[in-house]
Scaffold this motif. Structure first.
Motif, PDB file in Angstrom:
ATOM      1  N   ILE A  41     -15.707 -17.911   0.724  1.00 39.61           N
ATOM      2  CA  ILE A  41     -15.896 -17.225   2.015  1.00 39.61           C
ATOM      3  C   ILE A  41     -14.649 -16.412   2.355  1.00 39.61           C
ATOM      4  O   ILE A  41     -14.362 -16.148   3.526  1.00 39.61           O
ATOM      5  N   ALA A  42     -13.903 -15.988   1.345  1.00 42.69           N
ATOM      6  CA  ALA A  42     -12.598 -15.352   1.565  1.00 42.69           C
ATOM      7  C   ALA A  42     -12.704 -14.041   2.326  1.00 42.69           C
ATOM      8  O   ALA A  42     -11.950 -13.794   3.276  1.00 42.69           O
ATOM      9  N   THR A  43     -13.601 -13.154   1.916  1.00 38.54           N
ATOM     10  CA  THR A  43     -13.674 -11.845   2.563  1.00 38.54           C
ATOM     11  C   THR A  43     -14.027 -11.999   4.031  1.00 38.54           C
ATOM     12  O   THR A  43     -13.449 -11.323   4.900  1.00 38.54           O
ATOM     13  N   ASP A  44     -14.957 -12.902   4.349  1.00 38.13           N
ATOM     14  CA  ASP A  44     -15.297 -13.134   5.748  1.00 38.13           C
ATOM     15  C   ASP A  44     -14.131 -13.767   6.508  1.00 38.13           C
ATOM     16  O   ASP A  44     -13.915 -13.474   7.693  1.00 38.13           O
ATOM     17  N   THR A  45     -13.376 -14.641   5.863  1.00 39.22           N
ATOM     18  CA  THR A  45     -12.215 -15.249   6.524  1.00 39.22           C
ATOM     19  C   THR A  45     -11.190 -14.192   6.893  1.00 39.22           C
ATOM     20  O   THR A  45     -10.643 -14.181   8.001  1.00 39.22           O
ATOM     21  N   ILE A  46     -10.913 -13.283   5.951  1.00 41.60           N
ATOM     22  CA  ILE A  46      -9.950 -12.219   6.233  1.00 41.60           C
ATOM     23  C   ILE A  46     -10.497 -11.292   7.315  1.00 41.60           C
ATOM     24  O   ILE A  46      -9.750 -10.807   8.178  1.00 41.60           O
ATOM     25  N   SER A  47     -11.798 -11.056   7.303  1.00 41.85           N
ATOM     26  CA  SER A  47     -12.400 -10.266   8.373  1.00 41.85           C
ATOM     27  C   SER A  47     -12.203 -10.949   9.722  1.00 41.85           C
ATOM     28  O   SER A  47     -11.958 -10.280  10.739  1.00 41.85           O
ATOM     29  N   ALA A  48     -12.299 -12.271   9.775  1.00 34.87           N
ATOM     30  CA  ALA A  48     -12.071 -12.989  11.033  1.00 34.87           C
ATOM     31  C   ALA A  48     -10.629 -12.808  11.506  1.00 34.87           C
ATOM     32  O   ALA A  48     -10.366 -12.684  12.709  1.00 34.87           O
ATOM     33  N   ILE A  49      -9.684 -12.820  10.556  1.00 35.21           N
ATOM     34  CA  ILE A  49      -8.279 -12.575  10.905  1.00 35.21           C
ATOM     35  C   ILE A  49      -8.104 -11.155  11.449  1.00 35.21           C
ATOM     36  O   ILE A  49      -7.464 -10.934  12.492  1.00 35.21           O
ATOM     37  N   ILE A  50      -8.682 -10.185  10.768  1.00 34.53           N
ATOM     38  CA  ILE A  50      -8.571  -8.791  11.204  1.00 34.53           C
ATOM     39  C   ILE A  50      -9.263  -8.598  12.546  1.00 34.53           C
ATOM     40  O   ILE A  50      -8.749  -7.880  13.431  1.00 34.53           O
ATOM     41  N   ASN A  51     -10.423  -9.237  12.743  1.00 37.70           N
ATOM     42  CA  ASN A  51     -11.116  -9.150  14.029  1.00 37.70           C
ATOM     43  C   ASN A  51     -10.210  -9.564  15.177  1.00 37.70           C
ATOM     44  O   ASN A  51     -10.181  -8.920  16.239  1.00 37.70           O
ATOM     45  N   LEU A  52      -9.488 -10.668  15.001  1.00 39.18           N
ATOM     46  CA  LEU A  52      -8.596 -11.150  16.052  1.00 39.18           C
ATOM     47  C   LEU A  52      -7.525 -10.115  16.374  1.00 39.18           C
ATOM     48  O   LEU A  52      -7.218  -9.863  17.548  1.00 39.18           O
TER      49      LEU A  52
END
Length: 868
Positions: free
Chosen positions: A280-291
């Protein structure tokens, strides 16, 4: 001579001079500082075991014959099975110029997307997340942000060990401005030892945590609504998804973390392999970028999401399209205009029209016969890829395998054609570090034998395949100019990556090039300060992310990762005794609760079993390890011991967007193995090179000073091999006939000993016993090697009379000053030391590169607990 370190993505500058290698104080990445690996680089410049001559089937040959054969094999495969029947698998150790030529040949002229890189294994997920959010693979921040941040979140990053020079900047920021450091990690890592707050998440818990932080910022009114409205799209859907997330950690810890995040505008989130190597790495990084997007913490000093690159030129490889799903110069397969533009620039009528196979899929295609000819360069997939036994089978099945490397590896051993590559210190080119800083790597010595740079090999292959004019590169500078020109070609600003200022750089200016950031020109090298992104509408995209439900499993989560002093599969660092002193052999770190449940004590042998195989490791019981999760270093290979690579236990699960393997989320079961006997050997390398693995359940090999090699053995079955020490020695080591030897055996006590001499000089000493108490220390054996033996004395050699009674020196914590753990513990106890600085004054530990500071703090904490 100014050059750049070949290890991690920090990209430290070095100066090679008559007094050795030192840090370059003028280089912006490190300002003269080096970690322990960089400080000991000079010790790796030993060519005795280098590949120096091309070979075919193990027979030495000429470059012309080897390349002619490779070209014939590739041409036949392409002619009979199409361009997708061949592939290149290359490396983040490449220079940008190497990468450029290889990518141009495969995608532009062979006409296939089948070139991928070992950077797929560590950095593909950030690439995918950056493109989704920003429209282009762009790291927004620079290292100066670490100096200016008030809060730094390290998630999935043991930066104290893996990016130590950059982590030291974070520590100095804390001293200078009170910066808070948070570590989000299932393990109590070396980085966590120095953190102000540690968040012990479950493996894979980062996604839910960052989504929950976004929801909290919304509830507390800490969103940057103007930035969201004017510069982004998709926010409502992302926030709606985030509000469904539970944070998954202790409520009090979450409250503290949330309070800091809400209240601190200058915040960096630094992430690395612990995040990247997940399904789930790409989604995890997207969550970081979203914040960061939602709170406007991007494009500003001390505020950005920051991907910490694993390899010295993973970024350069991304610039030139080294990944199978890229074209070149940040052009993409999904835009027909990009394809047309690149085809015209290269004059390549057969340019690949669709992405190639990503690393794991590529070797599956080798295994099932779709790939007929494979060129591997600068990497060791037989050890480093998941399901490494599957990869070895694939190499054995492939009709043509070409491997180019500096040293013999498990991969070159399975290649039909082996090519000697020039390595660091021997070839010229550029690298790009994690902050988009281009630096020169310069040759300051000659390559041994017939070794050649990789760009030259690919250019020669291109000529032999009939594409001569496109590969008429006289030197690296000419390649760099073409690379720069491509980045600027018909680039009206839609791509941030643009090296237009360097398209006509003369050779002499290229030779003298000093480090510079791209994009070239702006005084502030941060990206997105103007709120414009590389998407069609110039808005950043929020990506809704939902954390998957955790699945209960009876197996242990197997997490693999790096050690402080080692690099990849140790082809370089594993030869340096100073770097092997910190961790001498493969081990499995487990929590005390798991150890107790399995009846395992520290030092026991443990069978670690997954769906892909079983390996045996020694156990380390570590209170910093999360219950239900075990850790093993990824560096060890079949050359260092019987355990081989832990990657043979890791499955082929990958992130569905990036194709990056889930190295951090293996599944395994543990079983304690009873030890029947133990052995220790010390000898010249020639006599310890081949270990007979039939009788030793576990063995490990470690280099020592003065060219000696230390072997340790543990047997899991009774050793009943005869009545002599010589018979036991032959069972463990493939010793040549005719050696002058002395041996001793006590069958009742189960003690066997052997000494091998040559004209009175000790060549090998071996001791085997049922109980470790009957074995000498390696220090005692070393003392026997240093003595003169005009007449072999069986008593002194085999029983140890006359040898100093040396205690084990213990694990070296501070490599810079060779300070051991026992010495540090003794200093803490006798001096009642309470700070790292006090330890430094007493022992010098921690006063060199600083890489061991976190361990010193951990030792202080453990001694304090013991005293209570």
């Amino acid at each position: 001579m100014n050059t750049t370190c070949p290890y991690c993505g920090v990209g430290c500058g070095l100066i090679a001079g008559p007094d050795g290698l030192v840090g370059d104080e003028a280089h912006p990445a490190n300002r003269g500082r080096l970690c322990v690996k960089g400080a000991t680089l000079g010790l790796t410049l030993d060519d005795r075991d280098r590949l120096t001559q091309p070979s075919i089937g193990g027979r030495d040959t000429t470059w012309a014959e080897a390349l002619d054969l490779a070209a014939v094999r590739f041409a036949e495969a392409i002619s009979q099975h199409g361009p997708d029947s061949v592939a290149f698998y290359v490396s983040g150790q490449f220079l940008t110029e190497d990468y450029y030529v290889a990518n141009k040949l495969m995608k532009g002229f062979i006409g296939s997307g089948n070139i991928d890189t070992n950077s797929r294994l560590c950095m593909a997920s950030p690439v995918a997340a950056h493109i989704r959010a920003f429209g282009e693979d762009l790291v927004p921040g620079i290292y100066d942000d670490f100096d200016q941040a008030d809060l730094i979140l390290f998630t999935g990053s043991n930066a104290a060990w893996c990016h130590p020079v950059l982590f030291q900047r974070a520590l100095r920021a804390r001293e200078a401005r009170g910066t808070r450091i948070v570590v989000i990690d299932p393990r109590r890592s070396a980085t966590a030892e120095l953190a102000d707050l540690r968040i012990p998440i479950a493996p894979g818990g980062d996604l839910a945590l960052f989504a929950a932080l976004l929801a909290v910022c919304a509830e507390c009114g800490r969103l940057d609504h103007r930035f969201i409205r004017e510069h982004t799209s998709g926010f409502d859907a992302a926030l709606s998804a985030a509000r469904t997330a539970g944070h998954g950690i202790d409520d009090a810890l979450f409250a503290t973390l949330a309070e800091w995040v809400v209240a601190t505008p200058r915040m960096i989130t630094a992430f690395s392999q612990g995040v990247n190597q997940s399904a789930i790495a790409t989604d995890t990084i997207s969550a970081i970028i979203n914040l960061h997007l939602a709170t406007g913490r991007i494009g500003k000093p001390g505020a950005c999401p920051f991907s910490l690159t694993g390899q010295p030129n993973a970024m350069g490889g991304r610039e030139v399209g080294g990944l199978a799903n890229q074209l070149a110069a940040h052009l993409g397969f999904d835009d027909p205009s990009h394809h047309d533009r690149l085809a015209r620039f290269w004059n390549a009528p057969h340019l690949a029209r669709y992405p190639g196979l990503k690393a794991v899929d590529l070797f599956d295609a080798v295994h099932d016969g779709r790939i007929k000819a494979l060129w591997i360069a600068g990497t060791n997939p037989a050890e480093s890829l998941p399901r490494s036994n599957h990869v070895r089978e694939a190499l054995a099945r492939c009709p043509t395998v070409v491997a180019a490397d500096c040293w013999a590896t498990a991969t070159t051993a399975r290649a039909h054609i082996v090519l000697p590559a020039a390595g660091w210190s021997e070839k010229d080119g550029t690298v790009t570090n994690s902050e988009r800083l281009i630096s020169r790597q310069r040759a300051f010595r000659s390559a041994p034998g017939e070794a050649k740079p990789d760009w030259w090999m690919f250019a020669e292959l291109g000529r032999r395949l009939g594409h001569g004019p496109a590969f008429d590169f006289p030197n690296p500078a000419s390649i760099f100019r073409e690379h720069a020109a491509l980045s600027a070609f018909e680039n009206a600003g839609e791509r941030v990556f643009n090296l237009a200022a360097l398209t006509n750089i003369p050779d002499e200016d290229y030779d003298a090039l000093r480090p510079l950031h791209w994009p070239i020109g702006p005084a502030d090298h941060r990206l997105f300060a103007d709120g414009r992104f590389s998407t069609q509408d110039q808005r950043a995209r929020f990506v809704p992310t939902i954390a998957p439900a955790s699945e209960a499993t009876p197996m242990m989560t197997l997490n693999t990762g790096r050690l402080r002093d080692q690099w990849h599969t140790m082809t370089r660092t594993g030869r340096v005794p100073e770097l092997m002193a910190h961790r001498s052999h493969a081990a499995l770190e487990i929590a005390p609760e798991d150890a107790a449940a399995s009846g395992i004590a520290g030092g026991d042998l443990v069978a670690v079993t997954s769906n892909h195989g079983t390996i045996t490791l020694t156990a380390v019981v570590d209170p910093g390890q999360r219950r239900g999760s075990a850790f093993a270093a990824m560096h060890w290979t079949e050359g260092q011991g019987s355990a081989g690579t832990v990657n043979q236990l890791i499955g082929g699960t990958c992130d569905p967007v990036s194709g990056e393997p889930a190295y951090k989320h293996g599944q395994a079961s543990l079983r304690r193995i009873d030890a029947q006997w133990h052995g220790i050997a010390l000898g010249r390398a020639a006599l310890t090179g081949r270990v007979n693995t039939l009788h030793a359940g576990f063995w490990a090999r470690t280099p020592r000073a003065d060219g000696l090699m230390h072997l340790r053995f543990t047997g899991t079955a009774p050793l009943a091999l005869g009545a002599t020490g010589r018979a036991v020695a032959t069972a463990l080591l493939d010793l040549p006939e005719g050696l002058e030897s002395l041996d001793y055996a006590d069958l009742r006590r189960g003690v066997f000993r052997l000494a091998v001499l040559k004209r009175g000089t000790v060549q090998l000493l071996l001791h085997v016993a049922r109980d470790t108490a009957a074995l000498p220390t390696v220090e005692a054996l070393e003392a026997l090697f240093s003595q003169s033996w005009p007449e072999p004395d069986a008593g002194r050699l085999l029983i140890g009379l006359g040898a100093p009674r040396l205690s084990p020196a213990g694990r070296i914590v501070c490599v810079c000053h060779q300070v051991t753990e026992p010495a540090i513990r003794a200093a803490i106890a006798t001096g009642r030391l309470g700070t790292v600085e006090a330890i430094g004054l007493a022992t010098l530990a921690g006063t060199g590169c600083g890489s061991c500071v976190s361990e010193l703090k951990g030792l202080l904490r453990h001694e304090l607990v013991a005293a209570e």
